[in-house]
Write a protein that holds these residues in place. Structure first.
Motif, mmCIF file in Angstrom:
data_model
loop_
_atom_site.group_PDB
_atom_site.id
_atom_site.type_symbol
_atom_site.label_atom_id
_atom_site.label_comp_id
_atom_site.label_asym_id
_atom_site.label_seq_id
_atom_site.Cartn_x
_atom_site.Cartn_y
_atom_site.Cartn_z
ATOM 1 N N SER A 148 0.914 -19.216 4.606
ATOM 2 C CA SER A 148 0.429 -17.876 4.230
ATOM 3 C C SER A 148 -1.088 -17.836 4.002
ATOM 4 O O SER A 148 -1.689 -16.769 3.978
ATOM 5 C CB SER A 148 1.131 -17.405 2.960
ATOM 6 O OG SER A 148 0.814 -18.295 1.903
ATOM 7 N N LYS A 149 -1.690 -19.017 3.837
ATOM 8 C CA LYS A 149 -3.142 -19.057 3.580
ATOM 9 C C LYS A 149 -3.958 -19.144 4.873
ATOM 10 O O LYS A 149 -5.177 -19.144 4.836
ATOM 11 C CB LYS A 149 -3.466 -20.277 2.707
ATOM 12 C CG LYS A 149 -2.832 -20.215 1.329
ATOM 13 C CD LYS A 149 -3.860 -20.560 0.270
ATOM 14 C CE LYS A 149 -3.398 -20.175 -1.122
ATOM 15 N NZ LYS A 149 -2.386 -21.111 -1.654
ATOM 16 N N GLU A 176 -11.985 -23.811 -1.473
ATOM 17 C CA GLU A 176 -12.620 -23.642 -2.785
ATOM 18 C C GLU A 176 -13.938 -24.401 -2.842
ATOM 19 O O GLU A 176 -14.845 -24.052 -3.559
ATOM 20 C CB GLU A 176 -11.676 -24.119 -3.894
ATOM 21 C CG GLU A 176 -10.435 -23.243 -4.050
ATOM 22 C CD GLU A 176 -10.758 -21.733 -4.065
ATOM 23 O OE1 GLU A 176 -11.692 -21.322 -4.786
ATOM 24 O OE2 GLU A 176 -10.076 -20.985 -3.342
ATOM 25 N N SER A 199 -9.314 -12.720 -3.310
ATOM 26 C CA SER A 199 -9.458 -13.356 -2.000
ATOM 27 C C SER A 199 -9.319 -12.293 -0.911
ATOM 28 O O SER A 199 -8.577 -11.328 -1.070
ATOM 29 C CB SER A 199 -8.368 -14.412 -1.822
ATOM 30 O OG SER A 199 -8.538 -15.031 -0.578
ATOM 31 N N PRO A 253 -6.400 -12.650 4.852
ATOM 32 C CA PRO A 253 -6.696 -13.758 5.763
ATOM 33 C C PRO A 253 -7.349 -13.327 7.079
ATOM 34 O O PRO A 253 -8.202 -14.020 7.590
ATOM 35 C CB PRO A 253 -5.323 -14.382 6.008
ATOM 36 C CG PRO A 253 -4.548 -14.074 4.783
ATOM 37 C CD PRO A 253 -5.050 -12.745 4.306
ATOM 38 N N ILE A 263 -8.969 -21.355 7.232
ATOM 39 C CA ILE A 263 -8.542 -21.345 5.827
ATOM 40 C C ILE A 263 -9.795 -21.283 4.955
ATOM 41 O O ILE A 263 -10.756 -22.036 5.174
ATOM 42 C CB ILE A 263 -7.841 -22.649 5.361
ATOM 43 C CG1 ILE A 263 -7.131 -23.380 6.485
ATOM 44 C CG2 ILE A 263 -6.908 -22.395 4.204
ATOM 45 C CD1 ILE A 263 -6.693 -24.777 6.074
ATOM 46 N N GLU A 264 -9.755 -20.414 3.959
ATOM 47 C CA GLU A 264 -10.840 -20.375 2.978
ATOM 48 C C GLU A 264 -10.689 -21.564 2.035
ATOM 49 O O GLU A 264 -9.583 -21.875 1.588
ATOM 50 C CB GLU A 264 -10.778 -19.084 2.163
ATOM 51 C CG GLU A 264 -11.132 -17.853 2.959
ATOM 52 C CD GLU A 264 -11.033 -16.592 2.114
ATOM 53 O OE1 GLU A 264 -11.856 -16.445 1.177
ATOM 54 O OE2 GLU A 264 -10.139 -15.780 2.373
ATOM 55 N N VAL A 292 -1.584 -27.431 3.925
ATOM 56 C CA VAL A 292 -1.861 -26.017 3.618
ATOM 57 C C VAL A 292 -0.613 -25.134 3.779
ATOM 58 O O VAL A 292 0.209 -25.361 4.661
ATOM 59 C CB VAL A 292 -3.025 -25.488 4.490
ATOM 60 C CG1 VAL A 292 -2.613 -25.395 5.949
ATOM 61 C CG2 VAL A 292 -3.512 -24.142 3.983
ATOM 62 N N GLU A 293 -0.496 -24.145 2.905
ATOM 63 C CA GLU A 293 0.609 -23.185 3.027
ATOM 64 C C GLU A 293 0.317 -22.243 4.190
ATOM 65 O O GLU A 293 -0.809 -21.769 4.336
ATOM 66 C CB GLU A 293 0.703 -22.324 1.766
ATOM 67 C CG GLU A 293 1.149 -23.039 0.522
ATOM 68 C CD GLU A 293 0.942 -22.136 -0.704
ATOM 69 O OE1 GLU A 293 1.382 -20.966 -0.641
ATOM 70 O OE2 GLU A 293 0.343 -22.602 -1.667
#
Length: 150
Positions: free
Chosen positions: A110-111, A92, A3, A6, A89-90, A107-108
């Protein structure tokens, strides 16, 4: 696939905005990844601006435009600086708008990639202000040539 960091999710242009009796600006958000990216835009002055769209999903490698406009035509008498934060946020897979709300709640931290855009609203010239007391005092009124307005 690894990944991306960010911070390398979006390219945002321009990086800052100046409203000088301009009603609106467009900013471009370019998705630099091969994934779908969800975005959310916040501001420090929510009563001052309209942001459309404030939530969206950007397809891989695509660019979207976001319109930012002032809520009040009567511009400020003092220079104001505020900021917008673009959160990204990326994903999936592509998501629906209903999923999007849920996604942002869960969402976390950190993401999330975070970007800032600074915005300045220039004060309206004294001569153009409404309600400045003496209405019949034309001494200091500036007359604008129409060609300068376009």
């Amino acid at each position: 696939a690894q990944s991306m960091e960010p911070q390398h999710v979006l390219r945002i242009t321009p990086a800052s905005l100046t409203f000088d009796r301009t009603e609106e600006h467009l900013i471009s958000l370019e998705n630099l990844t091969d994934k779908f990216v969800a975005i959310k835009i916040r501001t420090t002055a929510p009563d001052r601006y309209y942001v459309r769209p404030a939530f969206n999903v950007i397809s891989p490698r695509e660019t979207i435009k976001v319109q930012i406009s002032l809520t009040k035509e009567e511009l400020s008498t003092v220079e104001e600086t505020s900021a917008f934060q673009v959160l990204a946020i990326e994903l999936e897979k592509e998501v629906t708008n209903d999923d999007l709300k849920k996604l942002w709640k869960e969402v976390e931290a950190s993401k999330i990639a975070r970007y800032k855009i600074y915005s300045k609203v220039k004060p309206i010239p004294y001569s153009l202000r409404k309600n400045k007391g003496e209405q019949n005092d034309l001494e200091d009124v500036q007359f604008w040539d129409f060609s300068t307005l376009f």
